[in-house]
Design a protein around this motif. Structure first.
Motif, mmCIF file in Angstrom:
data_model
loop_
_atom_site.group_PDB
_atom_site.id
_atom_site.type_symbol
_atom_site.label_atom_id
_atom_site.label_comp_id
_atom_site.label_asym_id
_atom_site.label_seq_id
_atom_site.Cartn_x
_atom_site.Cartn_y
_atom_site.Cartn_z
ATOM 1 N N GLY A 1 25.475 0.707 -50.542
ATOM 2 C CA GLY A 1 24.030 1.761 -49.913
ATOM 3 C C GLY A 1 22.993 1.088 -50.395
ATOM 4 O O GLY A 1 22.096 1.281 -50.200
ATOM 5 N N ASP A 2 22.963 0.328 -51.830
ATOM 6 C CA ASP A 2 21.649 -0.454 -52.081
ATOM 7 C C ASP A 2 21.199 -1.032 -51.283
ATOM 8 O O ASP A 2 21.044 -1.499 -50.744
ATOM 9 C CB ASP A 2 22.719 -0.667 -53.222
ATOM 10 N N THR A 3 19.332 -0.670 -51.609
ATOM 11 C CA THR A 3 18.428 -1.718 -51.119
ATOM 12 C C THR A 3 17.863 -2.699 -51.928
ATOM 13 O O THR A 3 17.740 -2.115 -52.885
ATOM 14 C CB THR A 3 17.491 -0.617 -50.273
ATOM 15 N N ILE A 4 18.290 -3.783 -51.831
ATOM 16 C CA ILE A 4 17.820 -4.770 -53.046
ATOM 17 C C ILE A 4 16.526 -5.416 -52.769
ATOM 18 O O ILE A 4 16.190 -6.103 -51.486
ATOM 19 C CB ILE A 4 19.039 -5.780 -52.794
ATOM 20 N N VAL A 5 15.450 -5.692 -53.185
ATOM 21 C CA VAL A 5 14.440 -6.888 -53.074
ATOM 22 C C VAL A 5 14.139 -7.970 -53.825
ATOM 23 O O VAL A 5 13.919 -7.274 -55.530
ATOM 24 C CB VAL A 5 13.381 -5.907 -53.010
ATOM 25 N N GLU B 1 34.183 -2.658 -46.119
ATOM 26 C CA GLU B 1 32.786 -1.995 -46.280
ATOM 27 C C GLU B 1 31.948 -2.807 -45.199
ATOM 28 O O GLU B 1 31.403 -1.425 -44.405
ATOM 29 C CB GLU B 1 32.321 -0.612 -47.269
ATOM 30 N N ILE B 2 31.820 -3.869 -45.652
ATOM 31 C CA ILE B 2 30.372 -4.233 -45.526
ATOM 32 C C ILE B 2 30.560 -5.003 -44.121
ATOM 33 O O ILE B 2 30.199 -5.896 -43.133
ATOM 34 C CB ILE B 2 29.600 -5.434 -45.800
ATOM 35 N N ASN B 3 32.236 -5.075 -43.919
ATOM 36 C CA ASN B 3 32.260 -5.811 -42.634
ATOM 37 C C ASN B 3 32.251 -5.055 -40.846
ATOM 38 O O ASN B 3 32.634 -5.210 -39.784
ATOM 39 C CB ASN B 3 33.948 -6.141 -42.596
ATOM 40 N N HIS C 1 23.914 -2.048 -42.785
ATOM 41 C CA HIS C 1 22.997 -1.856 -43.269
ATOM 42 C C HIS C 1 22.612 -3.163 -44.209
ATOM 43 O O HIS C 1 22.006 -3.613 -44.447
ATOM 44 C CB HIS C 1 23.395 -0.668 -44.827
ATOM 45 N N PHE C 2 24.565 -4.055 -44.443
ATOM 46 C CA PHE C 2 23.821 -5.023 -45.095
ATOM 47 C C PHE C 2 23.065 -5.776 -44.536
ATOM 48 O O PHE C 2 22.915 -7.060 -44.804
ATOM 49 C CB PHE C 2 25.866 -5.459 -44.787
ATOM 50 N N HIS C 3 23.218 -6.477 -43.186
ATOM 51 C CA HIS C 3 22.684 -6.964 -41.990
ATOM 52 C C HIS C 3 21.400 -7.205 -42.016
ATOM 53 O O HIS C 3 20.548 -8.078 -41.514
ATOM 54 C CB HIS C 3 23.961 -7.731 -40.883
ATOM 55 N N ASN C 4 20.961 -5.671 -41.895
ATOM 56 C CA ASN C 4 19.667 -5.230 -41.862
ATOM 57 C C ASN C 4 18.744 -4.583 -42.206
ATOM 58 O O ASN C 4 17.690 -4.743 -42.048
ATOM 59 C CB ASN C 4 19.790 -4.510 -40.185
ATOM 60 N N GLU C 5 19.427 -3.798 -43.498
ATOM 61 C CA GLU C 5 18.803 -3.111 -44.624
ATOM 62 C C GLU C 5 18.420 -3.340 -45.916
ATOM 63 O O GLU C 5 18.123 -2.556 -46.979
ATOM 64 C CB GLU C 5 18.662 -1.673 -44.182
ATOM 65 N N MET C 6 19.571 -4.277 -46.434
ATOM 66 C CA MET C 6 19.797 -4.285 -47.647
ATOM 67 C C MET C 6 19.038 -5.155 -48.541
ATOM 68 O O MET C 6 19.063 -4.902 -49.631
ATOM 69 C CB MET C 6 21.748 -4.468 -47.879
ATOM 70 N N PHE C 7 18.543 -6.096 -47.609
ATOM 71 C CA PHE C 7 17.785 -7.488 -48.577
ATOM 72 C C PHE C 7 16.708 -7.362 -48.102
ATOM 73 O O PHE C 7 16.813 -7.803 -46.790
ATOM 74 C CB PHE C 7 18.923 -8.556 -47.616
ATOM 75 N N HIS C 8 15.773 -7.726 -48.792
ATOM 76 C CA HIS C 8 14.480 -7.331 -48.682
ATOM 77 C C HIS C 8 14.161 -9.041 -50.023
ATOM 78 O O HIS C 8 13.915 -9.319 -50.951
ATOM 79 C CB HIS C 8 13.432 -6.446 -49.258
#
Length: 533
Positions: free
Chosen positions: A180-184, A208-210, A217-224
């Motif tokens: 559930g993390d959101t990483i920047v 969980e991410i597959n 979340h992994f492909h659209n919201e997790m990485f910034h």
């Protein structure tokens, strides 16, 4: 890991650019990025056509119009030199500049793409060489691109340079991202931290991410990732794409500017190596950052930014120059006080001088902290990294075999990959910290020990003496030292006791030596006098 044959093929691509007159490594990487993007579009086109043939339904998600086959890598790679150059320069690049919608991260950074390869012969050579590099599976794609990035041998402006990958991996392993993390990363560059986080997620949370919400979340919201260098943004976006992330949020942004204040408290994790050097004018810096700490220094402003970006409970692992730890200005002291008193400072990992050579010789440390807005620091864990597996000169030569480098040596990745970082048993085997490395290997690479002891920072590490390589310091002791966070302020040095002889004994010996000298001189005079007769 990519093979020696694959590395040789990548080296040949770089040699083709250099021999063709393109010597700027960033420009080389940018041109390779464009061509790899074009090659990937051809793969997407092939998948879309195969899916349509299999389902007997109209073609969908095809990047190229079906009547424009000349845009495809698999087609133009067989053209004559002049026809290929004309097609790529006049048709393919104009197409990728205008393709897709604004929501596509990769298409967005292709809007000003241009072919900088100067002639048809060189273009044919580069296309042929890239075509011979097999990039079918995800791991190979990512590893090959990382190897290309490692060849960027010049630092950029504003203190920007590539963070060594083994330190990135160490920081990510210590932070252990969750689903559930959101990483920047507000100074993302080539997106090295974000890529390492994707690899950690695939290694530890693959199920969980597959699928389902985890995959979305992994492909659209997790990485910034944010940067104000368009070349870096293109390279970073391609890095994420080749590591299998479909829609990361990689954007142009001056993270310290007043205009970019709308995402306060939006992220659960910060991973970053912000610019070390430079200062900004007060009027160009976000006012809310100035409210946190009144300063022009970018390294302090970025620390204030990290606190602003994190939600309560959010965590950060960031590299800072040593001056942040002991600087005497009011801004330095206040920022350190805030980390210790208003939030939870978890750890200070001191890095040896030279880890960023040949780009920079600045001494650095990694800060780990949690935003709480209510304090929480009880003990701060310190680790004195003395060796990272490489020589600390400009050559940065590996001191161990490849399987012994990094925070998790390959020898420890057998049945239980996490074994290398498992906590030490309370009162248990003191040598377990370096179980995957021999004591001699540990003196050349401390990173596995850092990772293992970090996992036990609230246990056995609390009992370690300050004479050891890692130890904990209570919050009140840090307050007593004016919130100085330099490790040497707290580390105790054990001096070997040396027994000195009594002064009278030394004088007696000197007197005896003097008598011996006088006696010898007298005998010599007597011998010379006798010879004269």
């Amino acid at each position: 890991m990519i093979t020696g044959e694959q590395k040789s093929k990548v080296d040949a691509v770089w040699d083709a650019f250099w021999s063709g007159g393109i010597a700027n490594p960033l420009q080389v990487m940018e041109q390779i990025t464009y061509l790899l993007f074009i090659r990937r579009l051809d793969d997407e086109q092939t998948r879309a056509l195969n899916r349509a043939n299999l389902t007997k339904k109209p073609i969908q998600d095809n990047p190229f119009p079906v009547e424009r086959d000349e845009l495809r890598w698999s087609v133009f790679k067989n053209y004559s030199a002049d026809e290929m150059f004309e097609t790529i320069d006049k048709k393919v690049f104009p197409f990728i500049q205008t393709m897709r919608d604004e929501d596509s991260t990769y298409a967005h950074f292709m809007k000003d793409a241009r072919l900088a390869i100067p002639n048809a012969a060189m273009l044919v050579k580069v296309v042929d060489l890239l075509d011979n590099i097999k990039m079918e599976d995800l791991d190979t794609k990512g590893d090959i691109y990382e190897y290309m990035l490692a060849k960027i041998a010049s630092s950029g402006q504003n203190g920007q340079f590539r963070t060594p990958r083994h330190f990135i991996k160490l920081m990510v392993e210590m932070m252990a991202p969750e689903v559930g993390d959101t990483i920047v990363d507000p100074a993302s560059g080539t997106c090295g931290f974000l890529v390492a986080a994707t690899e950690y997620m695939r290694d530890n949370h693959a199920d969980e991410i597959n699928s389902g919400k985890g995959a979305k979340h992994f492909h659209n919201e997790m990485f910034h990732g944010f940067d104000f260098d368009n070349t870096m943004l293109r390279i970073g976006s391609m890095n994420m794409l080749l590591h299998g992330v479909e829609q990361p949020d990689i954007r142009y942004r001056d993270s310290l500017a007043e205009a970019n204040t709308g995402d306060a408290g939006a992220y659960s994790m910060v991973l970053a190596n912000p610019p070390f050097a430079g200062s900004l004018d007060y009027e160009n810096t976000a006012k809310d950052l100035q409210q946190i700490v009144k300063t022009k220094k970018t390294e302090l402003l970025f620390l204030a930014l990290f606190l602003r970006l994190l939600k309560p409970g959010g965590r950060a692992a960031v590299i800072v120059p040593d001056g942040v730890l002991f600087g005497s200005s009011k801004a330095h002291k206040e920022l350190r006080r805030m980390l210790v008193d208003d939030h939870k400072l978890d750890a200070v990992v001191k890095l040896p001088s030279g880890v960023f050579k040949p780009y920079a010789g600045v001494s650095t440390a990694i800060l780990f902290f949690t935003k709480t807005n209510s304090g929480g620091t009880e003990n701060v864990w310190f680790y004195d990294v003395q060796a990272d597996g490489y020589s600390l000169d400009d050559k940065r030569t590996a001191l161990l075999d490849a399987d012994k480098l990094g925070p998790i040596p390959s020898a420890a990745e057998g049945g239980d990959k996490r074994a290398a970082s498992a906590p030490l048993a309370e009162g248990g085997d003191e040598g377990a910290a370096t179980r995957s490395l021999t004591p001699n290997e540990h003196t050349k690479n401390n990173l596995p020990d850092v990772l293992r002891r970090w996992a036990n920072r609230d246990g056995a590490e609390l009992k370690r003496e300050r004479t050891e390589q890692s130890f904990c310091v209570p919050r009140n002791a840090i307050e007593e030292q004016g919130y100085d966070l330099s490790l040497n302020r707290y580390k105790e040095i054990v001096h070997e006791e040396v027994e000195h002889r009594a002064p009278a004994e030394i004088l007696d010996e000197l007197e005896k030596m003097e008598l011996d000298i006088q006696s010898g001189l007298a005998e010599l005079r007597e011998m010379l006098a006798g010879g004269g007769e």
